[in-house]
Write an enzyme that holds these catalytic residues in place. Structure first.
Site, PDB file in Angstrom:
ATOM      1  N   ARG A  61     -11.300   0.365  -3.841  1.00  0.00           N
ATOM      2  CA  ARG A  61      -9.960  -0.356  -4.558  1.00  0.00           C
ATOM      3  C   ARG A  61     -10.411  -1.776  -4.755  1.00  0.00           C
ATOM      4  NH1 ARG A  61      -4.629   0.842  -1.670  1.00  0.00           N
ATOM      5  NH2 ARG A  61      -3.677  -0.698  -3.313  1.00  0.00           N
ATOM      6  N   GLN A  97       4.358  -7.345  -3.493  1.00  0.00           N
ATOM      7  CA  GLN A  97       3.839  -6.099  -2.611  1.00  0.00           C
ATOM      8  C   GLN A  97       2.335  -5.656  -3.076  1.00  0.00           C
ATOM      9  OE1 GLN A  97       7.556  -3.001  -2.612  1.00  0.00           O
ATOM     10  NE2 GLN A  97       7.463  -4.061  -4.495  1.00  0.00           N
ATOM     11  N   ASN A  98       1.913  -6.526  -4.048  1.00  0.00           N
ATOM     12  CA  ASN A  98       0.657  -6.159  -4.288  1.00  0.00           C
ATOM     13  C   ASN A  98      -0.581  -6.590  -3.420  1.00  0.00           C
ATOM     14  OD1 ASN A  98       1.874  -4.686  -6.443  1.00  0.00           O
ATOM     15  ND2 ASN A  98       1.606  -6.321  -8.096  1.00  0.00           N
ATOM     16  N   HIS A 115       2.579  -7.533   1.428  1.00  0.00           N
ATOM     17  CA  HIS A 115       1.848  -6.491   1.937  1.00  0.00           C
ATOM     18  C   HIS A 115       0.311  -6.577   2.478  1.00  0.00           C
ATOM     19  CE1 HIS A 115       4.911  -3.509   0.539  1.00  0.00           C
ATOM     20  NE2 HIS A 115       5.345  -4.211   1.700  1.00  0.00           N
ATOM     21  N   CYS A 123     -10.495  -9.945  11.720  1.00  0.00           N
ATOM     22  CA  CYS A 123     -11.232  -9.374  12.717  1.00  0.00           C
ATOM     23  C   CYS A 123     -10.039  -9.054  14.177  1.00  0.00           C
ATOM     24  CB  CYS A 123     -12.312 -10.244  13.359  1.00  0.00           C
ATOM     25  SG  CYS A 123     -13.350  -9.957  15.075  1.00  0.00           S
ATOM     26  N   CYS A 142     -18.463  -9.809  12.163  1.00  0.00           N
ATOM     27  CA  CYS A 142     -17.367 -10.762  11.951  1.00  0.00           C
ATOM     28  C   CYS A 142     -17.996 -12.044  11.616  1.00  0.00           C
ATOM     29  CB  CYS A 142     -16.377 -11.032  13.109  1.00  0.00           C
ATOM     30  SG  CYS A 142     -15.450 -12.507  13.247  1.00  0.00           S
ATOM     31  N   CYS A 145     -17.077 -14.295  15.186  1.00  0.00           N
ATOM     32  CA  CYS A 145     -17.235 -13.905  16.330  1.00  0.00           C
ATOM     33  C   CYS A 145     -18.736 -13.063  16.501  1.00  0.00           C
ATOM     34  CB  CYS A 145     -16.350 -13.152  17.270  1.00  0.00           C
ATOM     35  SG  CYS A 145     -16.100 -11.514  16.744  1.00  0.00           S
ATOM     36  N   SER A 184       9.098   0.525  -7.831  1.00  0.00           N
ATOM     37  CA  SER A 184       9.861   1.946  -7.868  1.00  0.00           C
ATOM     38  C   SER A 184      10.871   1.817  -6.696  1.00  0.00           C
ATOM     39  CB  SER A 184       9.200   2.970  -7.454  1.00  0.00           C
ATOM     40  OG  SER A 184       8.365   2.820  -6.017  1.00  0.00           O
ATOM     41  N   ALA A 226       5.554  -4.185 -18.545  1.00  0.00           N
ATOM     42  CA  ALA A 226       5.536  -5.492 -18.058  1.00  0.00           C
ATOM     43  C   ALA A 226       5.024  -6.643 -19.360  1.00  0.00           C
ATOM     44  CB  ALA A 226       4.934  -5.704 -16.969  1.00  0.00           C
TER      45      ALA A 226
HETATM   46  C1  BV8 Z   1       7.724  -1.449   8.387  1.00  0.00           C
HETATM   47  C2  BV8 Z   1      -0.294  -2.065   1.167  1.00  0.00           C
HETATM   48  C3  BV8 Z   1       8.878  -2.343  10.520  1.00  0.00           C
HETATM   49  C4  BV8 Z   1      -1.344  -1.038   1.410  1.00  0.00           C
HETATM   50  C5  BV8 Z   1       2.052  -0.961   1.249  1.00  0.00           C
HETATM   51  C6  BV8 Z   1      13.531   1.212   6.349  1.00  0.00           C
HETATM   52  C7  BV8 Z   1      13.242   0.026   7.011  1.00  0.00           C
HETATM   53  C8  BV8 Z   1      12.191  -0.578   7.435  1.00  0.00           C
HETATM   54  C9  BV8 Z   1      11.028   0.345   7.198  1.00  0.00           C
HETATM   55  C10 BV8 Z   1      11.352   1.595   6.743  1.00  0.00           C
HETATM   56  C11 BV8 Z   1      12.410   1.997   6.106  1.00  0.00           C
HETATM   57  N1  BV8 Z   1      12.518   3.357   6.003  1.00  0.00           N
HETATM   58  C12 BV8 Z   1      11.189   3.725   5.869  1.00  0.00           C
HETATM   59  C13 BV8 Z   1      10.512   2.851   6.595  1.00  0.00           C
HETATM   60  C14 BV8 Z   1       8.894   2.617   6.613  1.00  0.00           C
HETATM   61  C15 BV8 Z   1       8.005   2.396   5.401  1.00  0.00           C
HETATM   62  C16 BV8 Z   1       8.447   3.007   4.399  1.00  0.00           C
HETATM   63  O1  BV8 Z   1       9.259   2.315   3.639  1.00  0.00           O
HETATM   64  N2  BV8 Z   1       8.238   4.198   3.874  1.00  0.00           N
HETATM   65  C17 BV8 Z   1       8.667   4.545   2.645  1.00  0.00           C
HETATM   66  C18 BV8 Z   1       7.426   5.447   2.147  1.00  0.00           C
HETATM   67  C19 BV8 Z   1       9.835   5.456   2.759  1.00  0.00           C
HETATM   68  N3  BV8 Z   1       7.695   1.129   5.489  1.00  0.00           N
HETATM   69  C20 BV8 Z   1       6.760   0.575   6.187  1.00  0.00           C
HETATM   70  O2  BV8 Z   1       6.236   1.080   7.037  1.00  0.00           O
HETATM   71  C21 BV8 Z   1       6.668  -1.042   6.295  1.00  0.00           C
HETATM   72  N4  BV8 Z   1       6.695  -1.817   7.518  1.00  0.00           N
HETATM   73  O3  BV8 Z   1       8.552  -0.973   8.143  1.00  0.00           O
HETATM   74  O4  BV8 Z   1       7.725  -2.426   9.566  1.00  0.00           O
HETATM   75  C22 BV8 Z   1       9.865  -3.112   9.825  1.00  0.00           C
HETATM   76  C23 BV8 Z   1      11.463  -2.598   9.828  1.00  0.00           C
HETATM   77  C24 BV8 Z   1      12.268  -3.139   9.575  1.00  0.00           C
HETATM   78  C25 BV8 Z   1      12.330  -4.346   8.993  1.00  0.00           C
HETATM   79  C26 BV8 Z   1      11.041  -4.858   8.828  1.00  0.00           C
HETATM   80  C27 BV8 Z   1       9.798  -4.256   9.287  1.00  0.00           C
HETATM   81  C28 BV8 Z   1       5.524  -1.452   5.479  1.00  0.00           C
HETATM   82  C29 BV8 Z   1       5.102  -0.768   4.143  1.00  0.00           C
HETATM   83  C30 BV8 Z   1       3.906  -1.432   3.662  1.00  0.00           C
HETATM   84  C31 BV8 Z   1       2.876  -0.482   3.295  1.00  0.00           C
HETATM   85  N5  BV8 Z   1       1.832  -0.720   2.381  1.00  0.00           N
HETATM   86  N6  BV8 Z   1       0.763  -1.463   0.590  1.00  0.00           N
HETATM   87  C32 BV8 Z   1      -1.904  -0.387   0.153  1.00  0.00           C
HETATM   88  O5  BV8 Z   1      -1.682  -1.094  -1.063  1.00  0.00           O
HETATM   89  O6  BV8 Z   1      -2.773   0.370   0.319  1.00  0.00           O
HETATM   90  S1  BV8 Z   1       3.081  -0.101   0.335  1.00  0.00           S
HETATM   91  C33 BV8 Z   1       2.771   0.611  -1.203  1.00  0.00           C
HETATM   92  O7  BV8 Z   1       3.914   0.951  -1.747  1.00  0.00           O
HETATM   93  C34 BV8 Z   1       2.092  -0.387  -2.148  1.00  0.00           C
HETATM   94  O8  BV8 Z   1       1.280  -1.712  -1.511  1.00  0.00           O
HETATM   95  C35 BV8 Z   1       2.958  -1.021  -2.897  1.00  0.00           C
HETATM   96  O9  BV8 Z   1       2.981  -2.457  -2.778  1.00  0.00           O
HETATM   97  C36 BV8 Z   1       4.310  -0.391  -2.319  1.00  0.00           C
HETATM   98  C37 BV8 Z   1       5.541  -0.324  -3.262  1.00  0.00           C
HETATM   99  O10 BV8 Z   1       5.177   0.413  -4.365  1.00  0.00           O
HETATM  100  P1  BV8 Z   1       5.283  -0.229  -5.893  1.00  0.00           P
HETATM  101  O11 BV8 Z   1       4.737  -1.509  -5.668  1.00  0.00           O
HETATM  102  O12 BV8 Z   1       6.890  -0.090  -6.074  1.00  0.00           O
HETATM  103  O13 BV8 Z   1       4.408   0.780  -6.759  1.00  0.00           O
HETATM  104  P2  BV8 Z   1       5.014   2.205  -7.282  1.00  0.00           P
HETATM  105  O14 BV8 Z   1       3.751   3.054  -7.779  1.00  0.00           O
HETATM  106  O15 BV8 Z   1       5.935   2.944  -6.310  1.00  0.00           O
HETATM  107  O16 BV8 Z   1       5.860   2.011  -8.439  1.00  0.00           O
HETATM  108  C38 BV8 Z   1       5.647   1.432  -9.534  1.00  0.00           C
HETATM  109  C39 BV8 Z   1       6.491   1.033 -10.324  1.00  0.00           C
HETATM  110  O17 BV8 Z   1       5.961   0.258 -11.603  1.00  0.00           O
HETATM  111  C40 BV8 Z   1       7.446   1.993 -11.014  1.00  0.00           C
HETATM  112  O18 BV8 Z   1       8.628   1.769 -10.884  1.00  0.00           O
HETATM  113  C41 BV8 Z   1       6.945   2.353 -12.373  1.00  0.00           C
HETATM  114  O19 BV8 Z   1       8.001   2.675 -13.524  1.00  0.00           O
HETATM  115  C42 BV8 Z   1       6.531   0.833 -12.831  1.00  0.00           C
HETATM  116  N7  BV8 Z   1       5.338   0.667 -13.859  1.00  0.00           N
HETATM  117  C43 BV8 Z   1       4.345   1.367 -14.174  1.00  0.00           C
HETATM  118  N8  BV8 Z   1       3.833   0.956 -15.075  1.00  0.00           N
HETATM  119  C44 BV8 Z   1       4.455   0.027 -15.698  1.00  0.00           C
HETATM  120  C45 BV8 Z   1       5.386  -0.444 -14.570  1.00  0.00           C
HETATM  121  N9  BV8 Z   1       6.293  -1.514 -14.940  1.00  0.00           N
HETATM  122  C46 BV8 Z   1       6.385  -2.264 -15.882  1.00  0.00           C
HETATM  123  N10 BV8 Z   1       5.138  -2.053 -16.826  1.00  0.00           N
HETATM  124  C47 BV8 Z   1       4.291  -1.046 -16.481  1.00  0.00           C
HETATM  125  N11 BV8 Z   1       3.188  -0.815 -17.720  1.00  0.00           N
END
Ligand code: BV8
Length: 237
Positions: A61, A97-98, A115, A123, A142, A145, A184, A226
């Site tokens: 990526r 979030q990107n 994110h 490290c 690293c 270190c 999303s 977008a």
């Molecule tokens: C956490 C980095 C504890 C890695 C990512 C409730 C409360 C708190 C947590 C949770 C909860 N329920 C569940 C959880 C746990 C979990 C979670 O949400 N799980 C989901 C699957 C249900 N959350 C976590 O674990 C988070 N941490 O909870 O810590 C805590 C608790 C309470 C309070 C605080 C903390 C950590 C989540 C971070 C994970 N890391 N990314 C990597 O990138 O590899 S998340 C990952 O999804 C991506 O990074 C991205 O940023 C993120 C969101 O996705 P989107 O950006 O929305 O992308 P997606 O493809 O889904 O959608 C694209 C959109 O674009 C669509 O709508 C589409 O229509 C649109 N689109 C497409 N093309 C276009 C367009 N729009 C315009 N123009 C276009 N051309």
């Protein structure tokens, strides 16, 4: 469209704003999580059990990101930030979030990567955080270190605490305009920001290709690519 002049704005972007720059989204057709299992590649447990596969996933990526260019949506937000500051209108917070650097390369001066950032690594042994634009592996030492085996991408995995939440919630509590772009609304806590903004009395806008999971919570919606709808919307406020 609420007619009032806005003062304090919070913008949240997701993968959709970088889609037209050639970086994949996650949950669209053919998205990253359709091809790869996030439970095997984007959690701390996955990294502990199979660091090689996780490094390979992020190295691919990171390499893909190198060839991507910012688009008109990134540039429109950068121009809006400048306007907000030039007219001293109030506070302007861009949260993404990107993990790419397209907002910065599009001209945005302050970006909060909740994110993390794939062009940074850190490290686990000494905590050193540094720019890292090429491949990373278990054997990479690293630069601080000199120990190998402890480096990881500076990315927030599922189950890990997102970055900058204090700053984000403070801004959400004081904003009068909240805009979600290209997300999303699936991942929390980011997907809950619209509720925080509404509780503060903000006008809320969703700009995306299609309605997301929390669309019903937004006051205003514009759907389309977008690079079209973001400049149009930014030009109106
Ligand atoms: C956490 C980095 C504890 C890695 C990512 C409730 C409360 C708190 C947590 C949770 C909860 N329920 C569940 C959880 C746990 C979990 C979670 O949400 N799980 C989901 C699957 C249900 N959350 C976590 O674990 C988070 N941490 O909870 O810590 C805590 C608790 C309470 C309070 C605080 C903390 C950590 C989540 C971070 C994970 N890391 N990314 C990597 O990138 O590899 S998340 C990952 O999804 C991506 O990074 C991205 O940023 C993120 C969101 O996705 P989107 O950006 O929305 O992308 P997606 O493809 O889904 O959608 C694209 C959109 O674009 C669509 O709508 C589409 O229509 C649109 N689109 C497409 N093309 C276009 C367009 N729009 C315009 N123009 C276009 N051309």
């Amino acid at each position: 469209m609420s007619g009032r002049p806005f003062r304090n704005i919070v913008i949240l972007t997701g993968a959709g704003i970088s889609a037209e720059s050639g970086l994949g989204t996650f949950r669209d057709k053919g998205g990253i999580w359709e091809k790869f299992d996030w439970q095997k590649l984007a959690t701390p447990e996955a990294f502990r059990s199979d660091p090689h596969s996780v490094h390979d996933f992020y190295n691919a990526r990171r390499a893909n990101m190198a060839g991507a260019q910012p688009n008109d949506a990134h540039r429109a937000l950068a121009a809006l930030e400048l306007l907000w500051q030039a007219e001293d209108r109030g506070s302007f917070l861009l949260v993404t979030q990107n993990i790419d650097d397209l907002h910065e390369r599009g001209g945005s001066r302050e970006v909060l990567h909740m994110h993390g950032e794939l062009l940074k690594s850190r490290c686990n042994s000494c905590g050193h955080l540094f720019e890292h634009t090429h491949a990373l592996g278990v054997e990479t030492a690293c630069p601080s270190c000199a120990r190998a085996g402890g480096l990881r991408p500076h990315v927030v995995w599922f189950g890990e605490m997102p970055l900058g939440l204090d700053t984000i919630y403070e801004a959400l509590g004081a904003c009068d305009l909240f805009v979600a772009i290209g997300t999303s609304g699936t991942v929390y806590p980011a997907a809950g920001f619209v509720s925080e903004a509404k509780a503060a009395g903000a006008w809320t806008v969703e700009l995306s290709l299609e309605p997301g999971e929390v669309s019903a919570l937004f006051d205003e919606h514009h759907y389309g690519p977008a690079t079209k709808i973001v400049p149009e919307w930014a030009g109106r406020i």
